[in-house]
Design an enzyme around this catalytic site. Structure first.
Site, PDB file in Angstrom:
ATOM      1  N   ASN A 138      40.156  26.800  33.573  1.00 54.97           N
ATOM      2  CA  ASN A 138      40.723  27.228  32.448  1.00 54.97           C
ATOM      3  C   ASN A 138      40.343  26.411  31.434  1.00 54.97           C
ATOM      4  OD1 ASN A 138      43.103  27.342  30.768  1.00 54.97           O
ATOM      5  ND2 ASN A 138      44.292  26.430  31.942  1.00 54.97           N
TER       6      ASN A 138
ATOM      7  N   LYS B 142      41.241  26.502  28.299  1.00 55.92           N
ATOM      8  CA  LYS B 142      42.363  26.436  27.016  1.00 55.92           C
ATOM      9  C   LYS B 142      41.630  26.862  25.928  1.00 55.92           C
ATOM     10  CE  LYS B 142      44.423  22.973  30.402  1.00 55.92           C
ATOM     11  NZ  LYS B 142      45.192  22.070  30.426  1.00 55.92           N
TER      12      LYS B 142
ATOM     13  N   HIS C 283      51.374  29.112  32.842  1.00 58.08           N
ATOM     14  CA  HIS C 283      50.874  27.790  32.608  1.00 58.08           C
ATOM     15  C   HIS C 283      51.761  26.810  32.005  1.00 58.08           C
ATOM     16  CE1 HIS C 283      48.492  24.343  31.355  1.00 58.08           C
ATOM     17  NE2 HIS C 283      47.699  24.503  32.172  1.00 58.08           N
TER      18      HIS C 283
ATOM     19  N   GLU D  69      51.513  24.629  29.714  1.00 57.29           N
ATOM     20  CA  GLU D  69      51.581  24.900  28.240  1.00 57.29           C
ATOM     21  C   GLU D  69      52.119  25.865  27.455  1.00 57.29           C
ATOM     22  OE1 GLU D  69      47.271  23.952  28.237  1.00 57.29           O
ATOM     23  OE2 GLU D  69      47.605  21.953  29.047  1.00 57.29           O
TER      24      GLU D  69
ATOM     25  N   GLU E 105      50.593  22.680  39.751  1.00 51.98           N
ATOM     26  CA  GLU E 105      49.966  22.004  38.518  1.00 51.98           C
ATOM     27  C   GLU E 105      51.130  20.993  38.260  1.00 51.98           C
ATOM     28  OE1 GLU E 105      46.373  23.594  36.664  1.00 51.98           O
ATOM     29  OE2 GLU E 105      48.063  24.308  35.442  1.00 51.98           O
TER      30      GLU E 105
ATOM     31  N   GLY F 105      45.993  17.097  32.013  1.00 51.46           N
ATOM     32  CA  GLY F 105      44.905  16.429  31.125  1.00 51.46           C
ATOM     33  C   GLY F 105      45.485  14.705  30.704  1.00 51.46           C
TER      34      GLY F 105
ATOM     35  N   SER G 122      44.152  16.972  36.100  1.00 54.47           N
ATOM     36  CA  SER G 122      43.142  15.830  36.262  1.00 54.47           C
ATOM     37  C   SER G 122      42.396  15.908  37.589  1.00 54.47           C
ATOM     38  CB  SER G 122      43.854  14.526  36.057  1.00 54.47           C
ATOM     39  OG  SER G 122      44.509  14.536  34.725  1.00 54.47           O
TER      40      SER G 122
HETATM   41  P1  PGA Z   1      43.271  19.201  33.491  1.00 53.55           P
HETATM   42  O1  PGA Z   1      44.305  20.878  33.223  1.00 53.55           O
HETATM   43  O2  PGA Z   1      42.200  19.690  34.646  1.00 53.55           O
HETATM   44  O3  PGA Z   1      42.599  18.966  32.013  1.00 53.55           O
HETATM   45  O4  PGA Z   1      44.357  18.173  33.990  1.00 53.55           O
HETATM   46  C1  PGA Z   1      44.462  21.285  34.411  1.00 53.55           C
HETATM   47  C2  PGA Z   1      45.244  22.716  33.809  1.00 53.55           C
HETATM   48  O5  PGA Z   1      46.100  22.586  32.774  1.00 53.55           O
HETATM   49  O6  PGA Z   1      45.163  23.786  34.501  1.00 53.55           O
END
Ligand code: PGA
Length: 254
Positions: free
Chosen positions: A8, A10, A93, A95, A165, A171, A210
């Site tokens: 992903n 983003k 997601h 976000e 997640e 992140g 992460s």
């Molecule tokens: P990350 O994000 O690996 O940067 O923690 C995962 C995601 O949001 O899909």
């Protein structure tokens, strides 16, 4: 059981950076049984299909609108994605939920729109930090799953990929432990079984948050962890390619 590594991206990369990353991933195949997906931003989807199409990498979108078309300025419909050769789409997601007000009901409509046009939904769920600390994480994830998916039949739910997640891990550099991940993945599978019966046993459940080359082997070892949805580490070719290999090895020795 399928094993999937999905990147992903983003809102990262410009055109040249996107092309370089796509080419590096495509050149690192074959992937020996691991399904590899990349989810670049909308402007690069067409380019992504051209660069990796036919090379064992599928292209996913990061979001879609629930309507096929219409007066929805700034939105992207599933038939548009399909016409580009995009095969899957991330929905729900955290976000999107946090910054764009998406609810489980809205996410459920997007899942239905994707299934109607035969794109694979990658449905994301996961609890906030306070919810885990308060011990309500299982309830939160169960509610997300049932609210978003209860309008679908077992055959439709069987076509999903689910991503767990935990929001506190996204992140932050703070991943779930392998035990926390496996425990929640087993719970999610049990909830999916309530909705889809035995078909739930074949639904890939990906871990996201992460996930990096140095912690992935433990996470992917979980019996109900069928790969990863990768954010930050999917932006660096070497790290993403390493994660594909780690997933392959984890499932080979399982
Ligand atoms: P990350 O994000 O690996 O940067 O923690 C995962 C995601 O949001 O899909």
């Amino acid at each position: 059981m399928r094993t999937i590594i999905a990147g992903n991206w983003k809102m990262h990369k410009d055109r040249t950076e996107a092309e370089n990353l796509l080419d590096a991933i495509a050149a690192s195949g074959p992937f020996d049984g691991v399904e590899v997906l990349v989810a670049p931003p909308f402007p690069f989807l067409d380019l992504a299909v051209r660069h990796v199409g036919g090379k064992g990498v599928r292209v996913a979108a990061q979001n879609c609108h629930e309507a096929g078309q219409g007066a929805f300025t700034g939105e992207v419909g599933v038939p548009m994605l399909r016409s580009l050769g995009v095969g899957a789409c991330i929905v729900g997601h955290s976000e999107r939920r946090q910054y764009f007000g998406e609810t489980d009901v809205m996410v459920g409509r997007k899942v239905a729109a994707l299934l109607k046009d035969e794109l694979q939904p990658i449905y994301c769920c996961g609890e906030q930090r306070a919810e885990r600390e308060g011990g309500t994480h299982f309830d939160v994830v169960a509610t997300q799953l049932h609210t978003a998916l209860s309008g679908l039949g077992p055959k439709e739910i069987a076509r999903l990929v689910v991503a767990y997640e935990p929001v506190w891990a996204i992140g932050t550099g703070l991943n779930a432990t392998p035990e926390q991940a496996q425990e929640m993945h087993a719970f999610i599978r049990a909830e999916l079984r309530k909705l889809a019966g035995d078909a739930a046993d074949a639904i890939p459940i990906l871990y996201g948050g992460s996930c990096k080359p140095d912690n992935a082997a433990g996470l992917f070892a979980g019996a109900d962890v069928n790969g990863g949805l990768i954010g930050g580490a999917s932006l660096v070719a070497d790290q993403f390619i390493a994660l594909v290999r780690i997933a392959r090895d984890a499932k080979r020795t399982a």
